[in-house]
Design an enzyme around this catalytic site. Sequence first.
Site, mmCIF file in Angstrom:
data_model
loop_
_atom_site.group_PDB
_atom_site.id
_atom_site.type_symbol
_atom_site.label_atom_id
_atom_site.label_comp_id
_atom_site.label_asym_id
_atom_site.label_seq_id
_atom_site.Cartn_x
_atom_site.Cartn_y
_atom_site.Cartn_z
ATOM 1 N N LYS A 108 43.306 -56.085 19.194
ATOM 2 C CA LYS A 108 42.744 -54.894 18.395
ATOM 3 C C LYS A 108 43.931 -53.974 18.037
ATOM 4 O O LYS A 108 44.066 -53.742 16.894
ATOM 5 C CB LYS A 108 42.043 -54.021 19.363
ATOM 6 C CG LYS A 108 41.742 -52.555 18.616
ATOM 7 C CD LYS A 108 40.688 -51.821 19.566
ATOM 8 C CE LYS A 108 41.278 -50.608 20.622
ATOM 9 N NZ LYS A 108 42.013 -49.455 20.031
ATOM 10 N N ASN A 109 44.708 -53.797 18.977
ATOM 11 C CA ASN A 109 45.833 -52.679 18.604
ATOM 12 C C ASN A 109 46.939 -53.456 17.691
ATOM 13 O O ASN A 109 47.721 -52.587 17.204
ATOM 14 C CB ASN A 109 46.727 -52.274 19.916
ATOM 15 C CG ASN A 109 45.707 -51.195 20.626
ATOM 16 O OD1 ASN A 109 44.560 -50.849 19.996
ATOM 17 N ND2 ASN A 109 46.078 -50.682 21.787
ATOM 18 N N CYS A 113 39.236 -35.863 20.957
ATOM 19 C CA CYS A 113 39.173 -37.222 21.178
ATOM 20 C C CYS A 113 38.861 -37.499 22.496
ATOM 21 O O CYS A 113 39.088 -36.630 23.420
ATOM 22 C CB CYS A 113 40.522 -37.736 20.907
ATOM 23 S SG CYS A 113 40.762 -39.512 21.401
ATOM 24 N N ARG A 138 44.562 -35.632 20.766
ATOM 25 C CA ARG A 138 45.642 -36.798 20.342
ATOM 26 C C ARG A 138 46.367 -36.327 19.095
ATOM 27 O O ARG A 138 45.987 -36.291 17.934
ATOM 28 C CB ARG A 138 44.774 -37.754 20.048
ATOM 29 C CG ARG A 138 45.522 -39.099 20.668
ATOM 30 C CD ARG A 138 44.421 -40.188 20.939
ATOM 31 N NE ARG A 138 45.029 -41.321 21.032
ATOM 32 C CZ ARG A 138 44.419 -42.485 21.248
ATOM 33 N NH1 ARG A 138 43.222 -42.331 21.534
ATOM 34 N NH2 ARG A 138 45.178 -43.685 21.462
ATOM 35 N N PRO A 139 47.658 -35.326 19.362
ATOM 36 C CA PRO A 139 48.162 -34.950 18.246
ATOM 37 C C PRO A 139 48.758 -35.993 17.234
ATOM 38 O O PRO A 139 49.000 -37.170 17.695
ATOM 39 C CB PRO A 139 49.356 -34.240 18.990
ATOM 40 C CG PRO A 139 49.376 -34.824 20.394
ATOM 41 C CD PRO A 139 48.251 -35.681 20.683
ATOM 42 N N ASP A 180 51.702 -34.964 15.077
ATOM 43 C CA ASP A 180 52.919 -34.501 14.999
ATOM 44 C C ASP A 180 54.168 -35.214 14.580
ATOM 45 O O ASP A 180 54.822 -35.115 13.402
ATOM 46 C CB ASP A 180 53.421 -33.232 15.816
ATOM 47 C CG ASP A 180 53.541 -33.870 17.253
ATOM 48 O OD1 ASP A 180 52.724 -34.719 17.639
ATOM 49 O OD2 ASP A 180 54.301 -33.473 17.962
ATOM 50 N N LEU A 181 54.058 -36.286 15.486
ATOM 51 C CA LEU A 181 55.386 -37.315 15.224
ATOM 52 C C LEU A 181 55.173 -38.091 13.901
ATOM 53 O O LEU A 181 56.082 -38.622 13.335
ATOM 54 C CB LEU A 181 55.414 -38.272 16.453
ATOM 55 C CG LEU A 181 55.698 -37.383 17.761
ATOM 56 C CD1 LEU A 181 55.530 -38.313 18.939
ATOM 57 C CD2 LEU A 181 57.025 -36.786 17.779
ATOM 58 N N ASP A 201 46.289 -48.218 28.954
ATOM 59 C CA ASP A 201 44.781 -48.685 28.861
ATOM 60 C C ASP A 201 44.317 -49.685 29.792
ATOM 61 O O ASP A 201 43.333 -49.772 29.920
ATOM 62 C CB ASP A 201 45.038 -49.691 27.560
ATOM 63 C CG ASP A 201 45.092 -48.901 26.262
ATOM 64 O OD1 ASP A 201 45.238 -47.598 26.289
ATOM 65 O OD2 ASP A 201 45.341 -49.379 25.178
ATOM 66 N N ILE A 223 50.853 -41.068 30.457
ATOM 67 C CA ILE A 223 50.713 -41.156 28.938
ATOM 68 C C ILE A 223 49.548 -40.279 28.281
ATOM 69 O O ILE A 223 49.823 -39.499 27.317
ATOM 70 C CB ILE A 223 50.415 -42.589 28.439
ATOM 71 C CG1 ILE A 223 51.286 -43.551 29.144
ATOM 72 C CG2 ILE A 223 50.637 -42.741 26.744
ATOM 73 C CD1 ILE A 223 53.007 -43.441 28.544
ATOM 74 N N ARG A 241 34.129 -51.063 20.415
ATOM 75 C CA ARG A 241 35.246 -50.771 19.598
ATOM 76 C C ARG A 241 36.437 -51.652 19.876
ATOM 77 O O ARG A 241 37.418 -51.735 19.050
ATOM 78 C CB ARG A 241 35.650 -49.193 19.881
ATOM 79 C CG ARG A 241 34.838 -48.237 19.292
ATOM 80 C CD ARG A 241 35.489 -46.742 19.493
ATOM 81 N NE ARG A 241 37.024 -46.789 19.449
ATOM 82 C CZ ARG A 241 37.702 -46.356 20.302
ATOM 83 N NH1 ARG A 241 37.352 -45.491 21.300
ATOM 84 N NH2 ARG A 241 39.054 -46.455 20.246
HETATM 85 C C1 UD1 Z 1 47.977 -46.892 20.995
HETATM 86 C C2 UD1 Z 1 47.245 -47.660 21.172
HETATM 87 C C3 UD1 Z 1 46.431 -47.112 22.558
HETATM 88 C C4 UD1 Z 1 47.192 -46.837 23.694
HETATM 89 C C5 UD1 Z 1 48.454 -45.990 23.384
HETATM 90 C C6 UD1 Z 1 49.657 -46.027 24.266
HETATM 91 C C7 UD1 Z 1 46.550 -48.311 19.129
HETATM 92 C C8 UD1 Z 1 45.404 -48.247 18.084
HETATM 93 N N1 UD1 Z 1 46.111 -47.722 20.074
HETATM 94 O O1 UD1 Z 1 47.713 -45.429 20.816
HETATM 95 O O2 UD1 Z 1 45.378 -48.156 22.945
HETATM 96 O O3 UD1 Z 1 46.592 -46.273 24.740
HETATM 97 O O4 UD1 Z 1 49.059 -46.613 22.067
HETATM 98 O O5 UD1 Z 1 50.170 -47.212 24.699
HETATM 99 O O6 UD1 Z 1 47.325 -48.873 18.952
HETATM 100 N N2 UD1 Z 1 51.901 -38.242 20.784
HETATM 101 C C9 UD1 Z 1 52.273 -37.017 20.292
HETATM 102 N N3 UD1 Z 1 52.365 -37.140 18.995
HETATM 103 C C10 UD1 Z 1 51.939 -37.877 18.120
HETATM 104 C C11 UD1 Z 1 51.556 -39.071 18.677
HETATM 105 C C12 UD1 Z 1 51.433 -39.373 19.823
HETATM 106 O O7 UD1 Z 1 52.696 -36.161 21.061
HETATM 107 O O8 UD1 Z 1 52.026 -37.437 16.801
HETATM 108 C C13 UD1 Z 1 51.528 -38.474 22.161
HETATM 109 C C14 UD1 Z 1 50.315 -38.816 22.676
HETATM 110 O O9 UD1 Z 1 49.586 -37.773 23.025
HETATM 111 C C15 UD1 Z 1 50.374 -39.645 24.071
HETATM 112 C C16 UD1 Z 1 51.662 -40.343 23.569
HETATM 113 O O10 UD1 Z 1 52.436 -39.650 22.460
HETATM 114 O O11 UD1 Z 1 50.890 -38.675 24.969
HETATM 115 C C17 UD1 Z 1 51.507 -41.832 23.185
HETATM 116 O O12 UD1 Z 1 50.723 -41.882 22.338
HETATM 117 P P1 UD1 Z 1 50.815 -42.974 21.235
HETATM 118 O O13 UD1 Z 1 51.828 -44.099 21.589
HETATM 119 O O14 UD1 Z 1 51.086 -42.478 19.554
HETATM 120 O O15 UD1 Z 1 49.443 -43.688 21.179
HETATM 121 P P2 UD1 Z 1 48.693 -44.201 19.884
HETATM 122 O O16 UD1 Z 1 49.540 -44.999 18.892
HETATM 123 O O17 UD1 Z 1 47.499 -43.297 19.465
#
Ligand code: UD1
Length: 417
Positions: free
Chosen positions: A22-23, A116, A121-122, A124-125, A305, A327, A397
């Site tokens: 999926k991911n 979420c 789930r921000p 910003d990055l 996960d 995480i 999902r």
């Molecule tokens: C992806 C996976 C999800 C997995 C996660 C962590 C997909 C579709 N989903 O989610 O199954 O649990 O990686 O391995 O691939 N964060 C920020 N700002 C941002 C983006 C992220 O602060 O703009 C933080 C998040 O809140 C979290 C951390 O970064 O604490 C990691 O999130 P991220 O790696 O981005 O997860 P996803 O890509 O959403």
Amino acid sequence: MSIWRVQGGYPLDGSVTIQGAKNAVLPVLAAAILAGSEVELTNVPRLRDVEASLDILRHLGCEAGRQDDVVNVDSRGLSGCRIPRELTGQMRSSVIFLGAILARCGQARIAMPGGCELGPRPVDLHLAAMKALGAEVSLEDGEIVCRADGLTGGHIELALPSVGASENAMIAACGAKGTTVITGAAREPEIVELQGFLRALGADVDGAGTDEVTVRGFSPVPNVGWRVMPDRIAAATVLCACACAGGTAELRGVEADHVAGVTEVLRAMGADVQAVSHRLRIRRQGRLRGGQTVVTRPYPGFPTDVQPLMMAASLKADGVTVFEENIFAGRYRQAGQMARLGAKIEISGRRAAVTGVERLHGAQVLAEDLRGGASLIIAGLGAEGETLVTDPGHVIRGYEDLDKVLNSLGARIDFTK
Ligand code: UD1
């Protein structure tokens, strides 16, 4: 509301093939927009999130269709740059389309879904990455709006190794003039997979799997075919199911390296896990041992996960297993439901301590998120009697036919949609 009716107490025995990831497929589907031609993907799992992505592609003017495990996307006719709330509400990770739409159209508008299941789930990055490539970013009427009169390569420094932001940055950088260097990038196997797909599409990209990814340019190659990698979280799910229910299971079509963090913990708990070529065999007899501390970290650390799934496996271990979730805050929602089965779990901040019990008993529980829902199904395999998992649709999902997969190993699960 779906119902998973699980009859516990039957050890597993058999062999299963692991679904496509999926991911990995979600960013690949978004990146297909860059192609401006036809893309054929194979080993695409049938999942609600994949179908939601195909709906988004169609809404944007692409052709997208599926036959069995093959998905064809033709992005020549891309005509829209906006994803409305009706569609983003279907898939929480729809922000992954941002970079691709922006790169192709010079503008992207994506409605942000509300809260979420894993806490806020921000994004910003993701937005900082688009800005670093020269985009203007604003929030208008609950929609993220990015505009760029041509993206320009630059330095994207990720403050956290976000998987989605790394992927979005790589995809957007393919549409930028000049070289982009992404530092602090995530190192997950799905990033390496995306790099492979982007290269197939004609991108000059390297470094995936390290914390620095460089994108030097993109000259589109038409009519690309791509096979989606195996799903390491689905593989870990079967491993944890066997660890919980007992018995043996063989997983075919897996990359053992991708689940090394998980197999290491299972071995330390006393399960016998062997990797042979693209197969993994697990055998669990007798009680698992507690005493482990499972700490979630970005890859190659223990995956967040899999934390709920490993928690299910630890519920009847002899001794205490400690979890530390680093995480996502709020990822212990399964614990309250597991307590209904007789589990003993104490949560304090980001730590959860599971004191193994000798027996679990069936109960009615609620799936509150995707992996948490799967962890309850697994826990039900190790409980006496019937466990009824009610699920507003989270598990499908991310899992293709989880009931059939586990039943082919001897589990007794009845799923009604
Ligand atoms: C992806 C996976 C999800 C997995 C996660 C962590 C997909 C579709 N989903 O989610 O199954 O649990 O990686 O391995 O691939 N964060 C920020 N700002 C941002 C983006 C992220 O602060 O703009 C933080 C998040 O809140 C979290 C951390 O970064 O604490 C990691 O999130 P991220 O790696 O981005 O997860 P996803 O890509 O959403």
